[in-house]
Structures are given as C-alpha cells and as structure tokens.
Enzyme design. Structure first.
Site, PDB file in Angstrom:
ATOM      1  N   LYS A 192       0.827  -1.213   0.000  1.00 44.78           N
ATOM      2  CA  LYS A 192       0.000   0.000   0.000  1.00 44.78           C
ATOM      3  C   LYS A 192       0.859   1.261   0.000  1.00 44.78           C
ATOM      4  O   LYS A 192       0.551   2.222  -0.695  1.00 44.78           O
ATOM      5  CB  LYS A 192      -0.927   0.017   1.226  1.00 44.78           C
ATOM      6  CG  LYS A 192      -2.085  -0.962   1.115  1.00 44.78           C
ATOM      7  CD  LYS A 192      -3.057  -0.772   2.269  1.00 44.78           C
ATOM      8  CE  LYS A 192      -4.125  -1.854   2.290  1.00 44.78           C
ATOM      9  NZ  LYS A 192      -4.949  -1.784   3.510  1.00 44.78           N
TER      10      LYS A 192
ATOM     11  N   LYS B  19      -8.397 -10.474  -8.145  1.00 46.88           N
ATOM     12  CA  LYS B  19      -9.585 -10.655  -7.315  1.00 46.88           C
ATOM     13  C   LYS B  19     -10.501  -9.433  -7.442  1.00 46.88           C
ATOM     14  O   LYS B  19     -10.048  -8.332  -7.754  1.00 46.88           O
ATOM     15  CB  LYS B  19      -9.216 -10.936  -5.860  1.00 46.88           C
ATOM     16  CG  LYS B  19      -8.544  -9.824  -5.107  1.00 46.88           C
ATOM     17  CD  LYS B  19      -8.471 -10.156  -3.608  1.00 46.88           C
ATOM     18  CE  LYS B  19      -8.419  -8.854  -2.822  1.00 46.88           C
ATOM     19  NZ  LYS B  19      -8.755  -8.963  -1.424  1.00 46.88           N
TER      20      LYS B  19
ATOM     21  N   LYS C  65     -12.285  -3.406  -4.395  1.00 46.46           N
ATOM     22  CA  LYS C  65     -12.753  -2.034  -4.561  1.00 46.46           C
ATOM     23  C   LYS C  65     -11.656  -1.132  -5.103  1.00 46.46           C
ATOM     24  O   LYS C  65     -11.924  -0.163  -5.780  1.00 46.46           O
ATOM     25  CB  LYS C  65     -13.337  -1.473  -3.261  1.00 46.46           C
ATOM     26  CG  LYS C  65     -12.380  -1.403  -2.105  1.00 46.46           C
ATOM     27  CD  LYS C  65     -13.044  -0.759  -0.894  1.00 46.46           C
ATOM     28  CE  LYS C  65     -12.117  -0.797   0.323  1.00 46.46           C
ATOM     29  NZ  LYS C  65     -12.069  -2.127   0.949  1.00 46.46           N
TER      30      LYS C  65
HETATM   31  P1  ADP Z   1     -10.950  -4.991  -1.028  1.00 50.50           P
HETATM   32  O1  ADP Z   1      -9.937  -5.985  -1.533  1.00 50.50           O
HETATM   33  O2  ADP Z   1     -12.094  -4.795  -1.929  1.00 50.50           O
HETATM   34  O3  ADP Z   1     -10.284  -3.708  -0.591  1.00 50.50           O
HETATM   35  P2  ADP Z   1     -10.884  -5.650   1.729  1.00 50.50           P
HETATM   36  O4  ADP Z   1      -9.415  -5.828   1.590  1.00 50.50           O
HETATM   37  O5  ADP Z   1     -11.386  -4.484   2.505  1.00 50.50           O
HETATM   38  O6  ADP Z   1     -11.548  -5.634   0.282  1.00 50.50           O
HETATM   39  O7  ADP Z   1     -11.466  -6.986   2.312  1.00 50.50           O
HETATM   40  C1  ADP Z   1     -12.453  -7.114   3.300  1.00 50.50           C
HETATM   41  C2  ADP Z   1     -12.702  -8.588   3.510  1.00 50.50           C
HETATM   42  O8  ADP Z   1     -13.255  -9.168   2.332  1.00 50.50           O
HETATM   43  C3  ADP Z   1     -11.436  -9.393   3.810  1.00 50.50           C
HETATM   44  O9  ADP Z   1     -11.756 -10.390   4.771  1.00 50.50           O
HETATM   45  C4  ADP Z   1     -11.087 -10.027   2.498  1.00 50.50           C
HETATM   46  O10 ADP Z   1     -10.381 -11.247   2.657  1.00 50.50           O
HETATM   47  C5  ADP Z   1     -12.449 -10.241   1.860  1.00 50.50           C
HETATM   48  N1  ADP Z   1     -12.384 -10.131   0.396  1.00 50.50           N
HETATM   49  C6  ADP Z   1     -12.092  -9.009  -0.297  1.00 50.50           C
HETATM   50  N2  ADP Z   1     -12.143  -9.234  -1.621  1.00 50.50           N
HETATM   51  C7  ADP Z   1     -12.462 -10.535  -1.771  1.00 50.50           C
HETATM   52  C8  ADP Z   1     -12.683 -11.376  -2.917  1.00 50.50           C
HETATM   53  N3  ADP Z   1     -12.569 -10.916  -4.151  1.00 50.50           N
HETATM   54  N4  ADP Z   1     -13.014 -12.672  -2.709  1.00 50.50           N
HETATM   55  C9  ADP Z   1     -13.135 -13.150  -1.440  1.00 50.50           C
HETATM   56  N5  ADP Z   1     -12.949 -12.413  -0.332  1.00 50.50           N
HETATM   57  C10 ADP Z   1     -12.620 -11.123  -0.476  1.00 50.50           C
HETATM   58 NA    NA Z   2      -7.997  -4.096   0.220  1.00 50.95          NA
END
Ligand code: ADP
Ligand code: NA
Length: 330
Positions: free
Chosen positions: A114, A197, A200
């Site tokens: 990050k 994956k 957001k």
């Molecule tokens: P993002 O990757 O969208 O920023 P976060 O990192 O805030 O999402 O993730 C919040 C939760 O959702 C975590 O527990 C993460 O492992 C899960 N998560 C995020 N994206 C995915 C995905 N594409 N598939 C499965 N779990 C996910």
């Molecule tokens: Na994230």
C-alpha cells in the site's frame, strides 16, 4: 460463555460491500454466531489511515452496520459494534506499539504494497501501525480464533508473536489466537479480468458487483462477464477462471453444489450459465437491499443496536485494558 471466542472486523467501504467481501468474509461470519462467542466490528479507526471525508465516513459506517445485519448478523446472538465506540482499542494499541519492533512492523507485506502505491510522503504513520491496531483489536477480546482471508494471515501471526512476547515479559495476560483461514473457494475474481480478485481498489466498475447497486445493473455485469473461448461449463480455476467464478457465485448464493451445476449445464452454453447466475444474484440482492433499507429507515433503532453492541464489547475490553495497564506498571 464457555464457547470459544471469535473476532473479526471489516472496514466501512466506499460504495457498500462487494460480492467478494460478502462471499469471502461476511457470510462466513454468520454460522459462528451459533457455535462461538462472536465479536464483529466495523473498523472505522482503520478507515482513517487513508484520507476520509467525515460526513461520508459516518454515513458509510452506519450503512456497513446495516449491511452486516442484513447479511445475517443478529445483535442478540453476537456482539456487533463500531470500533471507535470502544476507546480501549486505541488505548491498547499504544501499549502494543511499544511491544512491536520497528523492523517487525516494516516487514508487513500489506503495508509495503500500500505504501509503495501511495508514495512515502502520502503514507501516514497510522497506515504503518495499522497491523498493530489490529493486534490490539484481537487481543482486547481474548479471541481464540480470527476468521480472516489468506491476505490477513501475516497480521494474525504478528498478533500471536506479540501476545506471546507480552505474556512472557509481563505474565500470562492474553489468549494467543489462531487464524481461521476461510476456504479458498470463497475467493471471487473480477468479472472483466478473472486474473485479479474482485476488489474495490483494483476492479473497474464493470468488474465488481456492489451489494447495494441496482440489481438490473448487476445482472447486466454478470451477463457480460469475461469467460474464455471454450464452450464447456466446467470448474477449472486455471483454464477457466471466469466460468469457475460464475459457478462459485451461483453455488454460494443458491446452495447448489458445483458438481450439480456442472451436470445441469452439460451441453449448454456460457450464455445460459450467465443468465442463471444473474437471476440467482438478483434473487439474493433484492431482499438484501430491502433489509438494509429497513435498518437505515429506523436510525434510532440502529443507533440503539450499535450502542448496546459497544456496551457489550466494552465490558470485555475494559477488563483486558485494566489488566494490561496493571501489568505494564500504570
Ligand atoms: P478490497 O480488496 O475490496 O479492498 P478488503 O481488503 O477491505 O476488500 O477486504 C475485506 C474482507 O473481504 C477481507 O476479509 C477479504 O479477505 C475479503 N475479500 C475481499 N475481496 C475478496 C474477494 N474478491 N473474494 C473473497 N474475499 C474477499
Ligand atoms: Na484491500
């Protein structure tokens, strides 16, 4: 309660949680309410490690809580709260900052990723110590297990190291938690680029399904998902990541096994699969959104639910903090 304790948190997000957050994290939290003493929080302290708009943060925190309730968390069967409502998180985090090596914190790969993206001048010290706040979040509740995605494993390992270090320095104080890594099948990939994956930060609008988006728009996104040049509906994450993703989404939302879906779509095209996944998705999000609206339409009740959650959380957190302060000499 004599049931083992679990704790997990999720950041209040920009546009509502996406399908990956739901299937990979939030949905996995629901059954722990019956088997465990479950603590779930909206981690707004973590959300200010990057710039935030105060009005939006406040609004998103409430929407996030409403989404968690709509997803099946029940404030009577778990402890659901907002992190900033429990000041002990920040208080214990200071002690944990003083238990963490600078080099140890600097090795956290999420921080490295990050901060590399943002550049040093825009990276806050808060982002650097984010994993240490997470250590405090977990240890405050003496959690036995932490259901997290693979991406959080390193942070749970840090928590274990620091808990053990504190215990051996000052005497047994903290439960050493175990990571509970949610199943790999729960990983949802981007609809337009199945090699990344759904996220957001990395997904384009067409690649991500937010739970609060207009269901018609989401259905369209599913119908235009990228697949492959083959024709066979078969689960194969390496050769057919797009098709496998659609099967995963269908299976998770409909409860039909992937094997049964492969059988059902034998001899049929990708178009049929997409159409049905879109339908299953609409059937899920439509009542979900109604439930979210129901919670948001009664702000006094939502506030009361979160205030009760914070009281329950503080009952545990204040005890741990008092013991910690005593141990370190305050
Ligand atoms: P993002 O990757 O969208 O920023 P976060 O990192 O805030 O999402 O993730 C919040 C939760 O959702 C975590 O527990 C993460 O492992 C899960 N998560 C995020 N994206 C995915 C995905 N594409 N598939 C499965 N779990 C996910
Ligand atoms: Na994230």
């Amino acid at each position: 309660s004599t049931r083992p304790r679990v704790l997990s948190g999720i950041q209040p997000t920009a546009d509502s949680f996406h399908l990956g957050n739901y299937l990979g994290a939030i949905r996995q939290w629901v059954p722990f309410q019956d088997s465990h003493d479950a603590f779930y929080m909206v981690v707004d302290l973590h959300a200010i490690t990057v710039p935030q708009d105060p009005k939006q943060l406040r609004e998103r925190t409430r929407i996030s809580a409403a989404e968690l309730l709509a997803a099946g968390l029940d404030a009577d069967r778990c402890t659901l709260f907002v992190q900033s409502h429990v000041p002990e998180h920040a208080q214990l985090a200071w002690v944990m900052n003083c238990m963490t090596g600078f080099g140890e914190a600097a090795r956290m790969t999420q921080f490295k990723d990050k901060s590399a993206k943002q550049g040093t001048d825009r990276t806050t010290v808060g982002l650097f110590t984010y994993p240490v706040l997470q250590v405090a979040d977990i240890l405050l509740y003496q959690a036995d297990a932490v259901p997290v995605g693979e991406d959080q494993r390193q942070h749970v390992e840090l928590t274990r190291d620091i808990a053990q270090r504190f215990n051996s320095t000052f005497g047994e104080t903290f439960t050493v938690p175990k990571p509970f890594i949610v199943k790999e099948t729960a990983k949802i990939v981007d609809l337009q680029d199945p090699t990344i994956k759904m996220s957001k930060s990395a997904s384009t609008p067409k690649g991500i399904v937010n739970l609060l988006d207009d269901p018609k728009t989401s259905a369209k996104k599913i119908r235009s998902a990228v697949t492959d040049t083959g024709t066979e509906v078969r689960f194969d994450e390496v050769e057919k990541p797009g098709v496998s993703n659609l099967l995963t989404i269908h299976s998770a939302l409909s409860g039909t096994s992937i094997a049964a879906l492969e059988e059902r779509f034998a001899g049929r095209g990708y178009g049929d699969l997409k159409k049905e996944v879109a339908e299953v998705l609409v059937e899920f999000v439509t009542p979900f959104q109604q439930r979210v609206r129901g919670y948001l339409d009664d702000p006094a009740e939502l506030d009361a639910v979160l205030a009760r959650g914070a009281d329950k959380a503080r009952a545990v957190a204040s005890r741990t903090l008092a013991e910690t302060y005593d141990r370190v000499g305050f």
